[in-house]
Design a protein around this motif. Structure first.
Motif, mmCIF file in Angstrom:
data_model
loop_
_atom_site.group_PDB
_atom_site.id
_atom_site.type_symbol
_atom_site.label_atom_id
_atom_site.label_comp_id
_atom_site.label_asym_id
_atom_site.label_seq_id
_atom_site.Cartn_x
_atom_site.Cartn_y
_atom_site.Cartn_z
ATOM 1 N N LEU A 85 26.332 -1.081 33.073
ATOM 2 C CA LEU A 85 27.759 -0.873 33.295
ATOM 3 C C LEU A 85 28.246 -1.667 34.511
ATOM 4 O O LEU A 85 29.335 -2.269 34.488
ATOM 5 C CB LEU A 85 28.054 0.616 33.488
ATOM 6 C CG LEU A 85 27.963 1.502 32.241
ATOM 7 C CD1 LEU A 85 28.030 2.969 32.626
ATOM 8 C CD2 LEU A 85 29.076 1.167 31.263
ATOM 9 N N LEU A 86 27.441 -1.684 35.567
ATOM 10 C CA LEU A 86 27.807 -2.458 36.748
ATOM 11 C C LEU A 86 27.865 -3.946 36.440
ATOM 12 O O LEU A 86 28.725 -4.668 36.966
ATOM 13 C CB LEU A 86 26.811 -2.186 37.885
ATOM 14 C CG LEU A 86 26.974 -0.840 38.582
ATOM 15 C CD1 LEU A 86 25.746 -0.515 39.424
ATOM 16 C CD2 LEU A 86 28.234 -0.813 39.448
ATOM 17 N N GLU A 87 26.962 -4.412 35.585
ATOM 18 C CA GLU A 87 27.033 -5.820 35.178
ATOM 19 C C GLU A 87 28.322 -6.078 34.401
ATOM 20 O O GLU A 87 29.003 -7.085 34.608
ATOM 21 C CB GLU A 87 25.820 -6.214 34.328
ATOM 22 C CG GLU A 87 25.854 -7.682 33.926
ATOM 23 C CD GLU A 87 24.584 -8.143 33.242
ATOM 24 O OE1 GLU A 87 23.985 -9.132 33.718
ATOM 25 O OE2 GLU A 87 24.214 -7.537 32.231
ATOM 26 N N ASN A 88 28.676 -5.161 33.517
ATOM 27 C CA ASN A 88 29.907 -5.302 32.743
ATOM 28 C C ASN A 88 31.142 -5.302 33.642
ATOM 29 O O ASN A 88 32.158 -5.936 33.336
ATOM 30 C CB ASN A 88 30.012 -4.165 31.726
ATOM 31 C CG ASN A 88 31.147 -4.363 30.738
ATOM 32 O OD1 ASN A 88 31.200 -5.362 30.029
ATOM 33 N ND2 ASN A 88 32.071 -3.423 30.699
ATOM 34 N N GLU A 89 31.058 -4.591 34.771
ATOM 35 C CA GLU A 89 32.159 -4.552 35.732
ATOM 36 C C GLU A 89 32.163 -5.757 36.669
ATOM 37 O O GLU A 89 33.049 -5.888 37.510
ATOM 38 C CB GLU A 89 32.065 -3.263 36.560
ATOM 39 C CG GLU A 89 32.270 -1.993 35.746
ATOM 40 C CD GLU A 89 31.925 -0.731 36.531
ATOM 41 O OE1 GLU A 89 31.549 -0.846 37.720
ATOM 42 O OE2 GLU A 89 32.002 0.369 35.955
ATOM 43 N N VAL A 204 23.821 0.119 46.247
ATOM 44 C CA VAL A 204 24.435 -1.011 46.954
ATOM 45 C C VAL A 204 25.482 -1.688 46.082
ATOM 46 O O VAL A 204 26.608 -1.957 46.519
ATOM 47 C CB VAL A 204 23.349 -2.022 47.388
ATOM 48 C CG1 VAL A 204 23.985 -3.243 48.048
ATOM 49 C CG2 VAL A 204 22.349 -1.363 48.335
ATOM 50 N N ALA A 205 25.141 -1.970 44.841
ATOM 51 C CA ALA A 205 26.056 -2.690 43.950
ATOM 52 C C ALA A 205 27.308 -1.874 43.651
ATOM 53 O O ALA A 205 28.414 -2.417 43.561
ATOM 54 C CB ALA A 205 25.338 -3.056 42.650
ATOM 55 N N ALA A 206 27.146 -0.561 43.493
ATOM 56 C CA ALA A 206 28.280 0.307 43.153
ATOM 57 C C ALA A 206 29.142 0.635 44.362
ATOM 58 O O ALA A 206 30.305 1.016 44.210
ATOM 59 C CB ALA A 206 27.776 1.595 42.511
ATOM 60 N N GLY A 207 28.568 0.521 45.554
ATOM 61 C CA GLY A 207 29.295 0.933 46.745
ATOM 62 C C GLY A 207 29.420 2.435 46.852
ATOM 63 O O GLY A 207 30.270 2.955 47.596
ATOM 64 N N GLU A 208 28.604 3.149 46.127
ATOM 65 C CA GLU A 208 28.525 4.612 46.156
ATOM 66 C C GLU A 208 27.135 4.985 45.665
ATOM 67 O O GLU A 208 26.401 4.145 45.146
ATOM 68 C CB GLU A 208 29.612 5.246 45.285
ATOM 69 C CG GLU A 208 29.534 4.871 43.809
ATOM 70 C CD GLU A 208 30.682 5.442 42.986
ATOM 71 O OE1 GLU A 208 30.835 6.674 42.952
ATOM 72 O OE2 GLU A 208 31.411 4.641 42.374
#
Length: 280
Positions: A85-89, A204-208
């Motif tokens: 999902l993070l990659e998609n974002e 780290v990638a999500a910032g949460e």
């Protein structure tokens, strides 16, 4: 014997759920499993859901499809979905090097940039099985009297209490006590430590935190209202199983769940059969 949930009329004709329930009860009896929840779905939704047995030592609470269990390594699928999902974002690429997110991470003798996020997802870092998860559980879990000797044995042989992801990174970087199986991407070897690292990459990638991100992007949209990483929250929801272990002919139980702080996305999700049907 009537299932707690029966699906469409045509499904009831196609499948004999009473016969299936008899099979499950016999299997649990043979395996001496105190309780289990089963939920079956097809493209129309849930067609069978039922609890079997009990979820407490006193046998006063029956298992239902909404009883909370630890789902163990099925948690890894959820963690991997979070990475996708993070990659998609656009906030992470599976082809990013792990050291982009965890700068101190390295494998001995391996170029730092060669270990990618996808290698963590696919169990292809080159790491063999490591003792660090067992060490972390031994130092951070509250053991019952019947577990104390085992816990003390593991602690006495451990090289670290493994309370943070930095402890895992340090153990891996030191390179003592194990030998790499091959180059990153060359071999698959199931790795709990890889998913501990992936959990922190997602932070780290999500910032949460992984937990917050998964709640917001997976559990809440899917209506998984009885699914959580947090054992205190799970207990507060009620209808949660105790943990059972056979020692010969003695069945032990405890409500003190395993704790291994850096291994969150490796195996620490608590959920129900019905919520997991929604997920899958």
């Amino acid at each position: 014997m009537i299932p707690q949930y029966a699906g469409r009329e045509e499904t009831a004709i196609r499948y004999d759920w009473n016969q299936y329930a008899d099979f499950v009860e016999k299997k649990l009896e043979d395996l001496r499993v105190p309780g289990a929840a089963v939920c079956i779905s097809d493209d129309s939704g849930i067609v069978f859901a039922r609890g079997f047995g009990y979820c407490d030592a006193e046998r006063t609470h029956s298992v239902s499809p909404d009883t909370i269990f630890g789902i163990a390594s099925m948690s890894k699928s959820i963690t991997c979905l979070a990475a996708a999902l993070l990659e998609n974002e656009g906030r992470l690429s599976l082809d990013d090097p792990v050291c982009k997110y965890l700068p101190s991470f390295r494998l001995p003798g391996v170029p730092r940039e060669s270990v990618l996020v996808r290698h963590l997802c696919e169990h292809r870092t080159g790491l063999p099985p490591l003792p660090t998860l067992m060490w972390s559980m031994a130092w951070n879990t509250k053991f019952q009297a019947w577990q104390a000797d085992m816990g003390e044995q593991i602690r006495s042989k451990s090289g670290s209490k493994v309370q943070t992801v930095d402890d895992i990174i340090a153990y891996i970087a030191e390179g003592k006590g194990y030998r790499l199986l091959g180059a990153p991407g060359e071999y698959m070897s199931y790795s709990n430590d890889g998913y501990a690292l992936l959990s922190s990459v997602i932070d780290v990638a999500a910032g949460e935190s992984l937990e917050s991100y998964v709640d917001r992007r997976i559990f809440e949209p899917l209506g998984m209202t009885r699914t959580t990483f947090d054992i205190d929250r799970a207990k507060a929801m009620g209808n949660i199983t105790s943990l059972f272990t056979w020692d010969g002919d003695t069945l032990h139980s405890t409500d003190d769940w395993d704790v291994a702080p850096p291994y969150r996305g490796c195996g620490w999700v608590k959920s129900t059969a019905t919520d997991m049907c929604r997920y899958y």
